[in-house]
Structure formats: structure tokens, C-alpha cells
Design a protein around this motif. Structure first.
Motif, PDB file in Angstrom:
ATOM      1  N   LEU A 182      37.305  66.830  -7.324  1.00 46.52           N
ATOM      2  CA  LEU A 182      36.304  67.414  -6.437  1.00 46.52           C
ATOM      3  C   LEU A 182      35.502  66.324  -5.736  1.00 46.52           C
ATOM      4  N   LEU A 183      35.160  65.253  -6.469  1.00 40.01           N
ATOM      5  CA  LEU A 183      34.415  64.156  -5.856  1.00 40.01           C
ATOM      6  C   LEU A 183      35.238  63.518  -4.738  1.00 40.01           C
ATOM      7  N   ALA A 184      36.551  63.355  -4.980  1.00 44.18           N
ATOM      8  CA  ALA A 184      37.408  62.741  -3.972  1.00 44.18           C
ATOM      9  C   ALA A 184      37.482  63.617  -2.722  1.00 44.18           C
ATOM     10  N   ILE A 185      37.582  64.937  -2.937  1.00 46.56           N
ATOM     11  CA  ILE A 185      37.597  65.849  -1.780  1.00 46.56           C
ATOM     12  C   ILE A 185      36.297  65.699  -0.996  1.00 46.56           C
ATOM     13  N   LEU A 186      35.195  65.673  -1.745  1.00 48.38           N
ATOM     14  CA  LEU A 186      33.881  65.572  -1.117  1.00 48.38           C
ATOM     15  C   LEU A 186      33.792  64.304  -0.279  1.00 48.38           C
ATOM     16  N   LEU A 187      34.284  63.200  -0.826  1.00 50.21           N
ATOM     17  CA  LEU A 187      34.147  61.920  -0.131  1.00 50.21           C
ATOM     18  C   LEU A 187      35.165  61.786   1.002  1.00 50.21           C
ATOM     19  N   PHE A 188      36.459  61.942   0.666  1.00 54.85           N
ATOM     20  CA  PHE A 188      37.493  61.595   1.636  1.00 54.85           C
ATOM     21  C   PHE A 188      37.791  62.711   2.629  1.00 54.85           C
ATOM     22  N   SER A 189      37.576  63.961   2.241  1.00 53.32           N
ATOM     23  CA  SER A 189      37.918  65.038   3.163  1.00 53.32           C
ATOM     24  C   SER A 189      36.698  65.574   3.894  1.00 53.32           C
ATOM     25  N   ILE A 190      35.608  65.803   3.137  1.00 54.89           N
ATOM     26  CA  ILE A 190      34.475  66.468   3.770  1.00 54.89           C
ATOM     27  C   ILE A 190      33.569  65.457   4.468  1.00 54.89           C
ATOM     28  N   LYS A 191      33.183  64.381   3.758  1.00 54.48           N
ATOM     29  CA  LYS A 191      32.261  63.418   4.364  1.00 54.48           C
ATOM     30  C   LYS A 191      32.966  62.524   5.389  1.00 54.48           C
ATOM     31  N   LEU A 192      34.111  61.955   4.996  1.00 53.47           N
ATOM     32  CA  LEU A 192      34.763  60.997   5.877  1.00 53.47           C
ATOM     33  C   LEU A 192      35.822  61.625   6.781  1.00 53.47           C
ATOM     34  N   GLY A 193      36.366  62.751   6.331  1.00 57.56           N
ATOM     35  CA  GLY A 193      37.373  63.431   7.141  1.00 57.56           C
ATOM     36  C   GLY A 193      38.688  62.678   7.280  1.00 57.56           C
ATOM     37  N   TRP A 194      39.009  61.825   6.315  1.00 58.15           N
ATOM     38  CA  TRP A 194      40.230  61.019   6.417  1.00 58.15           C
ATOM     39  C   TRP A 194      41.479  61.780   5.988  1.00 58.15           C
ATOM     40  N   LEU A 195      41.337  62.522   4.886  1.00 61.96           N
ATOM     41  CA  LEU A 195      42.537  63.114   4.289  1.00 61.96           C
ATOM     42  C   LEU A 195      42.391  64.620   4.161  1.00 61.96           C
ATOM     43  N   PRO A 196      43.489  65.348   4.349  1.00 65.14           N
ATOM     44  CA  PRO A 196      43.419  66.794   4.163  1.00 65.14           C
ATOM     45  C   PRO A 196      43.291  67.114   2.671  1.00 65.14           C
ATOM     46  N   PHE A 197      42.574  68.192   2.332  1.00 67.70           N
ATOM     47  CA  PHE A 197      42.499  68.513   0.909  1.00 67.70           C
ATOM     48  C   PHE A 197      43.256  69.783   0.561  1.00 67.70           C
ATOM     49  N   ILE A 198      43.883  70.396   1.534  1.00 65.65           N
ATOM     50  CA  ILE A 198      44.767  71.513   1.204  1.00 65.65           C
ATOM     51  C   ILE A 198      46.189  71.078   1.501  1.00 65.65           C
ATOM     52  N   TYR A 199      47.015  71.203   0.468  1.00 66.80           N
ATOM     53  CA  TYR A 199      48.369  70.680   0.554  1.00 66.80           C
ATOM     54  C   TYR A 199      49.232  71.596   1.401  1.00 66.80           C
ATOM     55  N   GLU A 200      49.985  71.004   2.306  1.00 66.46           N
ATOM     56  CA  GLU A 200      50.880  71.776   3.165  1.00 66.46           C
ATOM     57  C   GLU A 200      52.281  71.265   2.893  1.00 66.46           C
ATOM     58  N   SER A 201      53.143  72.110   2.279  1.00 65.18           N
ATOM     59  CA  SER A 201      54.460  71.570   1.923  1.00 65.18           C
ATOM     60  C   SER A 201      55.447  71.701   3.092  1.00 65.18           C
ATOM     61  N   ASN A 202      55.176  72.645   4.006  1.00 62.50           N
ATOM     62  CA  ASN A 202      56.076  72.780   5.152  1.00 62.50           C
ATOM     63  C   ASN A 202      55.562  71.951   6.315  1.00 62.50           C
ATOM     64  N   THR A 203      56.132  70.758   6.463  1.00 61.83           N
ATOM     65  CA  THR A 203      55.660  69.919   7.548  1.00 61.83           C
ATOM     66  C   THR A 203      56.441  70.225   8.807  1.00 61.83           C
ATOM     67  N   ALA A 204      55.804  69.991   9.931  1.00 58.79           N
ATOM     68  CA  ALA A 204      56.426  70.318  11.211  1.00 58.79           C
ATOM     69  C   ALA A 204      57.591  69.384  11.506  1.00 58.79           C
ATOM     70  N   ASN A 205      57.441  68.117  11.110  1.00 56.06           N
ATOM     71  CA  ASN A 205      58.454  67.134  11.452  1.00 56.06           C
ATOM     72  C   ASN A 205      59.450  66.927  10.321  1.00 56.06           C
ATOM     73  N   ASP A 206      60.647  66.562  10.703  1.00 57.78           N
ATOM     74  CA  ASP A 206      61.668  66.230   9.715  1.00 57.78           C
ATOM     75  C   ASP A 206      61.772  64.726   9.587  1.00 57.78           C
ATOM     76  N   GLY A 207      62.616  64.305   8.682  1.00 54.03           N
ATOM     77  CA  GLY A 207      62.929  62.881   8.568  1.00 54.03           C
ATOM     78  C   GLY A 207      61.741  62.056   8.112  1.00 54.03           C
ATOM     79  N   LEU A 208      61.698  60.828   8.615  1.00 49.79           N
ATOM     80  CA  LEU A 208      60.715  59.862   8.150  1.00 49.79           C
ATOM     81  C   LEU A 208      59.290  60.312   8.485  1.00 49.79           C
ATOM     82  N   LEU A 209      59.120  60.848   9.701  1.00 47.89           N
ATOM     83  CA  LEU A 209      57.790  61.287  10.123  1.00 47.89           C
ATOM     84  C   LEU A 209      57.283  62.385   9.197  1.00 47.89           C
ATOM     85  N   GLY A 210      58.188  63.329   8.873  1.00 47.82           N
ATOM     86  CA  GLY A 210      57.825  64.401   7.968  1.00 47.82           C
ATOM     87  C   GLY A 210      57.467  63.871   6.604  1.00 47.82           C
TER      88      GLY A 210
END
Lengths: 319, 321
Positions: A150-178
Motif C-alpha cells: 500500500l505504501l508503494a502504491i501511495l508513493l509510486f502510483s498516487i503521489k508520483l504517478g510513475w507506475l500503474p497499480f492495477i495490473y493489466e494482463s492483456n496488453t495492446a502490443n505484442d512482442g517485445l513492446l508488449g
């Protein structure tokens, strides 16, 4: 060695049979009825309900039900999920990849952090580096993952906005980008799980190094004029890592427990979150299969620990 | 090294204390017991002492706090919902407008109680199993150790979740909501964590039962129960005390994990874990709801781990990590 591994595998099978019996009985002896969802539906007439019960074999004695379940499970028929009305095996197969992806990355991250720091802290015992590392490790395994997550979500997702905190397993791109996109989603759960695992492992590595570093063979190696670097990496590490590798294998089941919690925090669609939602929906076939799969992994990792120990330590003879 | 010479001096000092004053007018030194030696060693572990201070402060606040800070943890005021900490409410309000500090204090009672009771269960079972296996050996030993190995092979957290989910309704019906959940969680955590203690106690019993003092006790006609509990068991206590201390922290984490996953105490019964579960959903709007209970769990577990570390150094110097 070969016969030892076979013998050890053979003892793992009865263990798993007894464990599956225990889990099965816990599920079957529980108050409440798997049919209660049907019972709640007033449009199902009682005689139909009785027929369904008979067809599903719910009135058979528990041992009979167990044997039926076990034989079909081994054959690969894991039954149908009550809530999603699809095969359990497909359901689990669709989820387990995500869990293994996150767990595998976390496991590698844990090793990459713990082993070098543990070695260095032991080599420079009582130095500032050692004290800072051991203190951080102590804090690291005292902070439960559900709070650090929860602390990591608070820092990296909510305060800094760097990383998503909800996991998305279906990515739009395939291959390396995906793949990189998936990495970004997995970053927070991997970090939390990896650091937690690293904290305990670093302490073991350090302790095991310290135990070896003061032994006579190390002094002998130094007296022969071998470079310090080679003494540590070539001589001490090789011996100190024997118990450490065992601990690593034994940590795997704990990693599964941690995965259940981190999957819940970061909404990772793995088997941990499947287990929680199946429990909430009283979806017995799914619950039974997942708990049993985790049991298999627990037994396998302790088996792995034993085998690695035997391979690494020539003093251990299996006769 | 300094330690060894210190205890050696202590022993000779004790001998002198018995003989009273010594020739040459030297003053006799007071004798020292095993426990006072352990305390002298424990005192040197600064972090362990800090841990004792923080833990006692938290325990005391949870016990007497609700009598001083008299706000009712169950009173809700939707107007105050999600409000940040202020002078009138040092920890703010949660999503339904409950006072957070009042809930932290009453929730702490429950979380700490679960931790302590679960360890009492696991230590009792583990000591009994280990003592019987180690003392009687032969088939008793192999049977009990088989069972221990089997329990060790069980997947801990999934079973914890499974049993709490399946059996909670029944226990709620018998003992009432709060007590039912409490009994269930304590029992499940306790019965899934006794194995390491059993192995520890068994190993010590195996070596101790061959010692002369046991033979001597047998010669003066000590019965089997008195041999096990009065003569051998006290010698096994040191590692058991360490394991018990660390076990309290682990049990508090287990309870919090369960409540966090929604399978332990429900949100309307405050424990630190269930409060954290509430805070999880409000994280973007009111992070204080998650931070305070999480911080309490962290502080308690950290203190307990440091105390355990200090106790291990003091009581059981061979098994240092």
C-alpha cells in the motif's frame, strides 16, 4: 544419488495423497452445502435438486467422493467451476501464467539483491555498509507485504504517478513492446515481493558467510597467497551457499503465500486472486484444485531443497 | 570472549558468596542466576531494549488508552467521513466517520490478543508433541514426526484462508460474531504453526534424556511426567521462549493478512488488519486510514523481532543469525 532422488520422489507421492485427503475432508466436512446456491433459487423444484445431488454424487460417503475426485483429477479432469461454468483446468491454466511471471521476476530480483549484499556485508562485518544493510533487512522482513504494498502504491502510483497499480494482463502490443508493457504493470508487485524475500535471504547469506569466513581453510587459502577476492568468491562463497541454496528452495512456498496477498493488493489476475474470489463464491472445485496445486508446489520445493543439498555437499552420502 | 571470562568470574564469585567473607577482607560478591546473566546480556542489545520500550508503550496504550481517550470506536458520523488527522481526532476519521484513534486502540487489543493466544496454542501443542516424541523415542517418535512433517508440507496461507472461510459461520453461531471469529483464527493460526517448536523441543529432549541429571532423577524415583515436565523441560525453555516471542509477531501478521483479505474479522469489528482492508480502498483519497493501522502492525512486529533477536543472543548464543 539417482536412487535417492527416485526414493525421495516416491515418498512425496503418499505425502501428497494424505494432504489431498486432508484438504478434501476439510472442504467436505465444512458446514454449509455446495448446493446452497441452487437451493436459494426458488424456481428449482426440490425433486430436481435431489436429482442434481445424486448426479453430482454429493450423497456418496466422503471416501467414495474422494476416490472419484482424485482419479479424475489425476486424469486431468478437474471438474467445472460453479460460478463461471467453465472447466477448472482452463480457468487455472489461464491464470497461472501471470502468477508465475510475477513470482519468477520477484524471485530473481530477491536473489539479485540478497546474495551480493549478504556476501559484502559479511566480508565487511561491522562496517557502516554491514550495519545499514542488516538494519534495512531487519525492517524489510518486519514490514508485512500488505502494508509495504500500500505504501508503494501511495508513493509510486498516487503521489508520483510513475507506475500503474492495477495490473493489466492483456496488453495492446505484442512482442517485445508488449513484454515491456507487462513489465511495467508487474513492477510494483515484483518489487514488493522481491524485496520482502531478499530481506530474509540476505540475513541467511550473511550468517552463512560469517560462519565459513573464520574457518581454517580460509586462513590456509590466504596463507597460500591467493588473492582475497578469489578466497571469498572461490572458496568461502562455494561453501557458504550450500545452506543458502536450501533456504532459497524452502522459501518458494512462502513466496506463494506472499503472491496471494500481493495479487490482492495490486489486482493481479493470477491464481491467488482466483482462489480468493472462488472462496467468496463458494466455488469448491476451483478452491480444491488451487489449494492442491499449491500443495504440490510446496512438496516439490522441499524435495528440490533436499536434492540440491545432496548435489552441492559432497559430504552427504545417500546410501 | 569477554562474556566467557565474565561468567567464569561470576561463578567463582558465587562460590565465594556461599563461604561468606573471605580471607584478606575481600568483600563477597552476590551470586548470579541464569536469568540475571541473560538479562545482563539482553541489556547490551540496544535495539531489543528499544523494542521492549515501544512494545510496552503500545500494549499499555491499548489496555488503558480507551479509558482516557473515551470516544466510542463504533460511533459513526458520516459528516466527518475521510477527514484527515486534526487536534480533536489525532488519527482522523475513516470512511464511515469512525474515530481512527479509538479504533486503533480497541483494534490493537484484539490484534495483540490474537497474537498472544495463537502462540500459547502453538507453543503448547509443539512442546507436548516434541517432548513426547523426544522422550519416548521409537514408534512414538516416528509417528509424531511423520505428523509434524505432514503439517510442514501443508500450504499455510491457503489453508488458513480455506478453514477460516468454511468454518466461520458455524463458530459465529455458537460463540457469537466476535468471539467466534477470534476462537477460529486463534485455533487455525495456532494449529498451523506448532511444527518448528515441536522439532526444536524434540531435538533437545533427545540429547537431554541421556544426561546424568535425568538418570539421577530416575534413581530417586521420579515419575515419567515429572521427568518430562519438571526435570527436562526447564532446560529446553530458552529456544522455546525465543520461538514464542517471534511467533507472536508472525501470528499478528497472519491475523492481519486474513482480515486484509476479507476472511478474518469483518470491517465493522476493528482490528489493525481489518482497518487496513478498509484503508486500502480509500488510499487515493484518505491515505491516513491505511497508514495508521499499517504502522502499528509494523511497529509491533519490528519490536517483537528485535526483542526475539536480543533474547536469542541472551538465552541461546549458539544459534545466532
Amino acid at each position: 544419488m539417482g536412487t535417492y532422488i527416485i526414493r525421495r520422489l516416491l515418498t512425496a507421492v503418499p505425502t501428497l495423497v494424505v494432504i489431498s485427503m486432508i484438504i478434501f475432508s476439510i472442504l467436505k466436512l465444512a458446514p454449509g452445502d455446495p448446493m446452497s446456491q441452487f437451493a436459494a433459487n426458488p424456481s428449482v423444484p426440490p425433486e430436481v435438486r435431489l436429482n442434481i445431488r445424486k448426479q453430482l454424487g454429493l450423497d456418496d460417503p466422503i471416501p467414495v467422493q474422494y476416490v472419484k475426485w482424485a482419479t479424475s483429477w489425476v486424469r486431468g479432469d478437474w471438474g467445472f467451476s460453479f460460478s463461471s461454468r467453465t472447466g477448472v483446468r482452463g480457468l487455472v491454466a489461464g491464470r497461472i501464467g501471470t502468477t508465475l511471471f510475477v513470482m519468477g521476476l520477484a524471485f530473481c530480483l530477491g536473489l539479485l539483491i540478497a546474495l551480493p549484499i549478504g556476501i559484502l556485508a559479511a566480508v565487511k562485518q561491522y562496517s557502516v555498509f554491514d550495519q545499514v544493510a542488516t538494519t534495512i533487512a531487519f525492517f524489510g522482513f518486519s514490514i508485512p507485504t500488505f502494508f509495504s504494498g500500500l505504501l508503494a502504491i501511495l508513493l509510486f502510483s498516487i503521489k508520483l504517478g510513475w507506475l500503474p497499480f492495477i495490473y493489466e494482463s492483456n496488453t495492446a502490443n505484442d512482442g517485445l513492446l508488449g513484454f515491456f508493457e507487462r513489465l511495467r504493470f508487474a513492477a510494483l508487485p515484483v518489487m514488493i515481493l522481491g524485496i520482502f524475500q531478499a530481506a530474509a535471504l540476505m540475513r541467511y547469506t550473511r550468517a552463512s558467510m560469517l560462519e565459513n569466513i573464520k574457518l581454517d581453510y580460509v586462513r590456509t587459502a590466504r596463507a597460500k597467497g591467493i588473492k582475497e577476492r578469489k578466497v571469498i568468491l572461490g572458496h568461502v562463497v562455494r561453501n557458504a551457499f550450500i545452506p543458502v541454496v536450501t533456504i532459497i528452495a524452502l522459501q518458494l512456498p512462502g513466496l506463494f503465500g506472499g503472491a496471494i496477498i500481493t495479487e490482492q493488493i495490486f489486482r493481479v489476475p493470477g491464481i491467488g486472486s482466483l482462489l480468493i474470489s472462488a472462496l467468496g463464491a463458494s466455488d469448491t472445485p476451483v478452491v480444491m484444485s488451487i489449494v492442491f496445486i499449491i500443495s504440490i508446489l510446496v512438496v516439490l520445493s522441499s524435495l528440490l531443497a533436499d536434492i540440491i543439498y545432496g548435489l552441492l555437499d559432497p559430504r552427504i552420502k545417500y546410501s | 570472549m569477554a562474556e566467557i571470562s565474565d561468567t567464569a568470574r561470576g561463578a567463582s564469585g558465587a562460590a565465594r558468596a556461599r563461604t561468606g567473607t573471605l580471607a584478606g577482607g575481600l568483600k563477597a560478591r552476590k551470586s548470579r542466576s541464569l536469568w540475571s546473566d541473560a538479562w545482563r546480556q539482553f541489556r547490551k542489545h540496544k535495539m531489543a531494549l528499544t523494542g521492549v520500550a515501544i512494545l510496552s508503550l503500545i500494549i499499555l496504550s491499548c489496555i488503558i488508552g480507551p479509558f482516557i481517550y473515551t470516544k466510542n470506536p463504533q460511533t459513526l458520523n458520516v459528516l466527518l467521513s475521510l477527514q484527515a488527522p486534526s487536534a480533536s481526532a489525532p488519527m482522523g476519521y475513516d470512511d464511515l466517520g469512525h474515530d481512527m484513534l479509538a479504533r486503533i486502540l480497541s483494534g490493537g487489543r484484539k490484534s495483540l490478543l490474537v497474537g498472544l493466544m495463537a502462540v500459547v496454542v502453538s507453543i503448547t501443542v509443539g512442546t507436548l508433541v516434541g517432548a513426547l516424541a523426544g522422550f519416548f523415542g521409537k514408534w512414538v517418535d516416528s509417528l509424531l514426526m511423520r505428523i509434524t512433517d505432514l503439517f510442514l508440507a501443508l500450504p499455510q496461507l491457503p489453508l488458513l484462508l480455506l478453514i477460516s472461510y468454511l468454518y466461520v459461520g458455524k463458530l459465529k453461531a455458537i460463540f457469537g460474531v466476535e468471539n467466534g471469529i477470534l476462537i477460529l483464527i486463534v485455533a487455525v493460526i495456532g494449529f498451523l504453526n506448532w511444527m518448528p517448536v515441536a522439532r526444536l523441543v524434540r531435538a533437545s529432549f533427545l540429547s537431554l534424556k541421556e544426561k546424568e541429571f535425568v538418570e539421577a532423577a530416575r534413581c530417586i524415583g521420579a515419575t515419567t511426567p515429572s521427568l518430562i515436565f519438571k526435570h527436562i523441560l526447564p532446560n529446553v525453555l530458552s529456544p522455546v521462549i525465543v520461538a514464542a516471542t517471534l511467533g507472536v509477531g508472525a501470528a499478528i501478521i497472519s491475523e492481519s493478512s486474513l482480515s486484509f483479505l476479507g476472511l478474518g474479522f469483518p470491517p465493522d469489528v476493528p482490528t489493525w488488519g481489518s482497518m487496513l482492508a478498509v484503508g486500502k480502498d480509500q488510499l487515493p483519497f484518505a491515505p491516513h486510514i491505511a497508514i495508521f493501522p499499517g504502522l502499528m502492525i509494523f511497529l509491533v512486529v519490528l519490536s517483537i523481532n528485535y526483542i526475539g533477536d536480543g533474547l536469542r543472543d541472551a538465552l541461546d548464543p549458539r544459534s545466532r543469525i
